[in-house]
Design a protein around this motif. Sequence first.
Motif, PDB file in Angstrom:
ATOM      1  N   ILE A   8     -25.654   2.130   2.498  1.00 20.10           N
ATOM      2  CA  ILE A   8     -26.335   2.789   1.105  1.00 20.10           C
ATOM      3  C   ILE A   8     -26.466   2.064  -0.012  1.00 20.10           C
ATOM      4  O   ILE A   8     -26.760   1.856  -0.817  1.00 20.10           O
ATOM      5  CB  ILE A   8     -25.655   4.252   0.617  1.00 20.10           C
ATOM      6  N   PHE A   9     -26.345   0.846   0.244  1.00 20.85           N
ATOM      7  CA  PHE A   9     -26.208  -0.738  -0.624  1.00 20.85           C
ATOM      8  C   PHE A   9     -25.067  -1.065  -1.981  1.00 20.85           C
ATOM      9  O   PHE A   9     -25.654  -0.961  -2.806  1.00 20.85           O
ATOM     10  CB  PHE A   9     -28.026  -0.060  -1.306  1.00 20.85           C
ATOM     11  N   LEU A  10     -24.571   0.410  -1.150  1.00 23.17           N
ATOM     12  CA  LEU A  10     -22.888   0.177  -2.682  1.00 23.17           C
ATOM     13  C   LEU A  10     -22.124  -0.574  -2.541  1.00 23.17           C
ATOM     14  O   LEU A  10     -20.624   0.234  -2.707  1.00 23.17           O
ATOM     15  CB  LEU A  10     -23.556   1.934  -3.114  1.00 23.17           C
ATOM     16  N   LYS A  11     -21.595  -1.719  -1.104  1.00 25.47           N
ATOM     17  CA  LYS A  11     -20.352  -1.925  -0.601  1.00 25.47           C
ATOM     18  C   LYS A  11     -19.675  -2.543  -1.955  1.00 25.47           C
ATOM     19  O   LYS A  11     -18.764  -2.118  -2.218  1.00 25.47           O
ATOM     20  CB  LYS A  11     -21.090  -2.737   0.040  1.00 25.47           C
ATOM     21  N   ASP A  12     -20.661  -2.701  -2.975  1.00 26.20           N
ATOM     22  CA  ASP A  12     -19.777  -3.958  -4.236  1.00 26.20           C
ATOM     23  C   ASP A  12     -19.493  -2.625  -5.107  1.00 26.20           C
ATOM     24  O   ASP A  12     -18.905  -3.268  -5.986  1.00 26.20           O
ATOM     25  CB  ASP A  12     -21.087  -4.867  -4.456  1.00 26.20           C
ATOM     26  N   HIS A  13     -19.623  -1.737  -5.213  1.00 27.66           N
ATOM     27  CA  HIS A  13     -19.473  -0.579  -6.146  1.00 27.66           C
ATOM     28  C   HIS A  13     -18.731   0.708  -5.806  1.00 27.66           C
ATOM     29  O   HIS A  13     -18.568   1.035  -6.498  1.00 27.66           O
ATOM     30  CB  HIS A  13     -20.581   0.039  -6.419  1.00 27.66           C
ATOM     31  N   LEU A  63     -15.175  10.801 -10.805  1.00 24.40           N
ATOM     32  CA  LEU A  63     -14.550   9.737  -9.773  1.00 24.40           C
ATOM     33  C   LEU A  63     -15.555   8.517  -9.330  1.00 24.40           C
ATOM     34  O   LEU A  63     -16.588   8.505  -9.109  1.00 24.40           O
ATOM     35  CB  LEU A  63     -13.922  11.179  -8.132  1.00 24.40           C
ATOM     36  N   THR A  64     -14.775   7.874  -8.495  1.00 22.45           N
ATOM     37  CA  THR A  64     -15.235   6.167  -8.497  1.00 22.45           C
ATOM     38  C   THR A  64     -16.169   6.673  -6.925  1.00 22.45           C
ATOM     39  O   THR A  64     -15.910   7.736  -6.718  1.00 22.45           O
ATOM     40  CB  THR A  64     -14.221   5.478  -7.487  1.00 22.45           C
ATOM     41  N   VAL A  65     -17.004   5.786  -6.630  1.00 23.88           N
ATOM     42  CA  VAL A  65     -17.721   5.756  -5.393  1.00 23.88           C
ATOM     43  C   VAL A  65     -16.649   5.973  -4.222  1.00 23.88           C
ATOM     44  O   VAL A  65     -16.944   6.798  -3.701  1.00 23.88           O
ATOM     45  CB  VAL A  65     -18.690   4.415  -5.008  1.00 23.88           C
ATOM     46  N   PHE A  66     -16.098   5.762  -3.920  1.00 20.72           N
ATOM     47  CA  PHE A  66     -15.365   5.549  -2.612  1.00 20.72           C
ATOM     48  C   PHE A  66     -14.721   6.941  -3.142  1.00 20.72           C
ATOM     49  O   PHE A  66     -14.781   7.515  -1.525  1.00 20.72           O
ATOM     50  CB  PHE A  66     -13.540   4.504  -2.807  1.00 20.72           C
ATOM     51  N   GLU A  67     -14.589   7.175  -4.053  1.00 20.70           N
ATOM     52  CA  GLU A  67     -13.406   8.706  -3.799  1.00 20.70           C
ATOM     53  C   GLU A  67     -14.305   9.869  -3.937  1.00 20.70           C
ATOM     54  O   GLU A  67     -14.865  10.756  -2.918  1.00 20.70           O
ATOM     55  CB  GLU A  67     -12.740   8.975  -4.595  1.00 20.70           C
ATOM     56  N   ASP A  76     -15.068   0.753  -6.316  1.00 18.59           N
ATOM     57  CA  ASP A  76     -14.364   0.875  -7.338  1.00 18.59           C
ATOM     58  C   ASP A  76     -15.389   1.439  -8.145  1.00 18.59           C
ATOM     59  O   ASP A  76     -14.571   1.813 -10.080  1.00 18.59           O
ATOM     60  CB  ASP A  76     -13.496  -0.283  -7.877  1.00 18.59           C
ATOM     61  N   THR A  77     -16.180   1.552  -8.296  1.00 20.62           N
ATOM     62  CA  THR A  77     -17.371   2.129 -10.201  1.00 20.62           C
ATOM     63  C   THR A  77     -16.921   3.587 -10.764  1.00 20.62           C
ATOM     64  O   THR A  77     -17.323   4.011  -9.444  1.00 20.62           O
ATOM     65  CB  THR A  77     -18.474   1.896  -9.469  1.00 20.62           C
ATOM     66  N   GLU A  78     -16.750   4.508 -11.397  1.00 19.40           N
ATOM     67  CA  GLU A  78     -16.459   4.756 -11.787  1.00 19.40           C
ATOM     68  C   GLU A  78     -18.590   5.391 -11.440  1.00 19.40           C
ATOM     69  O   GLU A  78     -19.232   5.202 -12.200  1.00 19.40           O
ATOM     70  CB  GLU A  78     -16.580   5.285 -13.006  1.00 19.40           C
ATOM     71  N   ALA A  79     -18.409   6.805 -10.409  1.00 18.13           N
ATOM     72  CA  ALA A  79     -19.919   7.096 -10.444  1.00 18.13           C
ATOM     73  C   ALA A  79     -21.069   7.072 -11.720  1.00 18.13           C
ATOM     74  O   ALA A  79     -22.349   7.610 -11.626  1.00 18.13           O
ATOM     75  CB  ALA A  79     -19.962   8.430  -9.640  1.00 18.13           C
TER      76      ALA A  79
END
Lengths: 252, 380
Positions: free
Chosen positions: A141-146, A102-106, A148-151
């Motif tokens: 957690i410093f992942l704002k730009d990620h 899943l993505t970071v968002f999910e 939609d990245t798959e984890a």
Amino acid sequence: MHVSDTEQKDFLLAVEGLTVSFDGFKAVNDLSLYVDENEIRVIIGPNGAGKTTVLDLICGRTRPTDGSIRFSGQELTGMREHEIVHAGVGRKFQNPSIYEDLTVFENLELSFPRGRNVFGALFFRRDAEVRDRVEEVAELIFLKDHLDTEAAILSHGQKQWLEIGMLLIQSPKLLMLDEPVAGMSVGERIKTAELLNTIIRNQSVIVIEHDMKFVEDIAHRVTVLHQGKVLSEGSMERVKHDPKVIEVYLGH
Amino acid sequence: MQSPMHSDSTFFSRQGWLSFVVLAAILLLVLPAAFDIFRLNLIGKYLTYAFVALGLVLCWGMGGILSLGQGIFFGLGGYCMAMFLKLEASTPEATKIQSTPGIPDFMDWNQLTELPVWWQPFHSFGFTLVAIIAVPALFAFVIGAAMFKRRVGGVYFAIITQAVAAIMTILIIGQQGYTGGVNGITDLRTLLGWDIRTDDAKLILYFVCAALLLGCVLLAQAINISKFGRLLVAMRDREDRVRFSGYDVSNFKIFIFCLAAAFSAIGGAMFTLQVGFMSPSFVGIVPSIEMVIFCAVGGRLSLFGAVYGALIVNAAKTSFSESFPELWLFAMGGLFIAVVMAFPNGLAGLYREHAEPWLRRLLKRSVARPAVAAAANTAN
């Protein structure tokens, strides 16, 4: 030493007489531990000292043989894992445990504390509240730009942060982190220490860690475990100079 | 997968809608146009297995719960339908040569003199329709609750479902006075007075079956895109993480297992209607494993793949076993090994890796040169 003030004070977490034995081997033996509100407690100790087992006992993964775990007025022993989570205890595992497909968002969304039963999950809506909270935590957690990245393709350190974020989004009163900076670069460690210091404005944290530099950076108090018992407890400075600790742990 | 706005995921992607329309067109237009009623009836029978495969995609593909006993639920749904039809066929006039007229023939042969109490409600069509879903779902709930609450999973769960399928078959065969035994419930004639054995009825039943299947595909997709769907995937990969995020994992597993059972049961009931009988040979271990193979060949992560898998493997089974009946089981075993070893995501995986990029290139070109567009569309 601290027993005198235990009676007057309301601790967030009060572990008393905790014992677990696996086929007669006592991995944790009559252990007592008190954690304050807004405290960062670090548990250190040699391999096999029972550090991870203590976290397992608190979060309900392992059942204690004896003893009590009181968490903000509630007895946790005997509660089921998800009930302990609902009570406000979050647990991060030793190896980053995230949903790789899943993505970071999910990943963060699934940890958002709403729609946690079957029908709640079926009819869960991704509304503005969820989106805002996910973005807020992602920034922490410093992942704002990620988002939609798959984890699966995150770096090891980012995975560690993501799992911490998955706890934060639940707004637990107590976070338990098992080796959060393992495998991180120096830069990432510093950022993680900052993150933890931000968190404790309204949450308490228990950390298991081997990295002494990191421990010095973050710990309010340190508990040293040895063979399932508390060997020493206090400030890093005090613990470092405790001859018993030097002998079993820091000396080599 | 990319949703930069983080709005709720759309129901199907454009690709997904296209797949759905293609499937609907094949089932509702192409197949009925291309085959005579005998073949179409066979295809309708294959489609009943697609319901089971669809349930397996959710339960096994998404949720990681391998059930080797879906035949149980297929059979329960089928038997519920068969019981209703049998009662309708066993009027006192039609059975007046029996020593006890008005009860199903196999009961009379087994010296039963009255209809068992638990057969009585199946006089009602409404009750039967409810029972087709409720009985298997309830049974799945009992198995699921007993297993998942105790954290039995993986191989152990698969073995237990096998055992239950075996027990079920033995029970049905052993209690032939109540169940029709090894022959099953046969000689079914009418549904509410409508003769289901005519060609016209078979054609209508085929369309009912196809429409129900498309409905189930949509329902399954609705679950896929919900948070429940993402939780299934999360549970499959990191069960502990889900549990320690505050979810009671067992409830989710029980639900999806019950839903897969309900899908199978609809398939079973449609099987009874289209084939005209139900017997224990569709309940036991071998049919249950075959159903998993349909799903695996089609692609256990793809709803559409599962439907095509059920169609293709069954079509192959029919044509193969017409010419080499004794070789079919070997072919089936070989096919399963091939899927596991060579293409673990089944036909759907092959399509996604090879056919889709090619199609996309083709479509892109056809946008550039509208003249080709018509040709590309017919090729689809």
